[in-house]
Scaffold this motif. Structure first.
Motif, short mmCIF file in Angstrom:
data_model
loop_
_atom_site.label_atom_id
_atom_site.label_comp_id
_atom_site.label_asym_id
_atom_site.label_seq_id
_atom_site.Cartn_x
_atom_site.Cartn_y
_atom_site.Cartn_z
N GLY A 106 31.75 37.51 42.71
CA GLY A 106 33.10 36.95 42.57
C GLY A 106 33.80 37.45 41.32
O GLY A 106 35.00 37.77 41.36
N ILE A 107 33.07 37.54 40.20
CA ILE A 107 33.67 38.06 38.97
C ILE A 107 34.06 39.52 39.15
O ILE A 107 35.15 39.95 38.73
N CYS A 108 33.19 40.29 39.81
CA CYS A 108 33.51 41.70 40.07
C CYS A 108 34.73 41.83 40.97
O CYS A 108 35.55 42.74 40.79
N THR A 109 34.87 40.94 41.94
CA THR A 109 36.02 40.98 42.84
C THR A 109 37.32 40.70 42.08
O THR A 109 38.33 41.38 42.30
N ILE A 110 37.31 39.73 41.20
CA ILE A 110 38.51 39.40 40.42
C ILE A 110 38.89 40.55 39.50
O ILE A 110 40.06 40.93 39.40
N ILE A 111 37.89 41.14 38.83
CA ILE A 111 38.18 42.27 37.94
C ILE A 111 38.70 43.46 38.73
O ILE A 111 39.65 44.14 38.32
N ALA A 112 38.10 43.73 39.91
CA ALA A 112 38.55 44.85 40.73
C ALA A 112 39.97 44.64 41.23
O ALA A 112 40.77 45.59 41.26
N ALA A 113 40.31 43.41 41.59
CA ALA A 113 41.68 43.14 42.06
C ALA A 113 42.68 43.33 40.92
O ALA A 113 43.77 43.88 41.13
N ALA A 114 42.33 42.90 39.70
CA ALA A 114 43.24 43.07 38.57
C ALA A 114 43.43 44.55 38.23
O ALA A 114 44.56 45.00 37.99
N VAL A 115 42.33 45.30 38.23
CA VAL A 115 42.44 46.74 37.93
C VAL A 115 43.24 47.45 39.01
O VAL A 115 44.10 48.30 38.70
#
Length: 170
Positions: free
Chosen positions: A76-85
């Motif tokens: 989930g943390i990786c998904t949020i960071i990927a969406a922001a990038v």
């Protein structure tokens, strides 16, 4: 407190612990000397690989739940960071302004401005939506993994479980 065992015998030389294997017999073989092993002729020189056949008979649902919870939080943390990038890259490339201008021209009339894509897909709104999806994913992944452990335990009771062959590298 007094020692009632009496006098202890004193060793004349240094203490040598008992050996698991008998000392090599032969001329010049004294205690403490290292002798080099001589390879037999015809013996194989490649190391043997030990193998063990094991069976996974039961998966503990509590440990499966803990591990899947931590892994799904990381996902989930990786998904949020990927969406922001991804949003920042697309914004830097001008994708939102180009597509938003085309949509506002197509949907606009004389008195109104039309649909504004840039305000609809702003970074805070995208991150909130991604966070909600990540929380739902954490709950579902944890529940499904735990349910999978229960189902595995039931089926392993009938068929015996998954058999593994483990090998040791040397």
């Amino acid at each position: 407190m007094t020692d009632t065992r009496g006098p202890q015998p004193q060793a004349a030389g240094p203490y040598h612990p008992p050996q698991a294997y008998a000392a090599p017999a032969g001329p010049g073989a004294q205690r403490g000397e290292q002798q080099q092993r001589v390879a037999r002729t015809g013996a194989r020189t490649t190391p043997r690989t030990r193998k063990a056949r094991l069976r996974v008979a039961k998966a503990d649902p509590w440990s499966v739940m803990k591990v899947s919870f931590l892994l799904s939080i990381a996902l989930g943390i990786c998904t949020i960071i990927a969406a922001a990038v991804l949003w920042m890259v697309m914004d830097a490339m001008g994708v939102f302004s180009t597509v938003g201008g085309t949509i506002s021209e197509a949907t606009g009339s004389n008195e109104s401005n039309g649909f504004d894509l840039q305000s609809f897909l702003s970074l805070p709104r995208v991150l909130i939506f991604t966070s909600v999806i990540a929380v739902i994913d954490v709950v579902l992944a944890t529940a499904l993994a735990t349910l999978g452990a229960f189902i595995y335990n039931l089926s392993a009771g009938f068929v015996g479980g998954v058999e593994l062959t483990l090998a040791e590298d040397e």
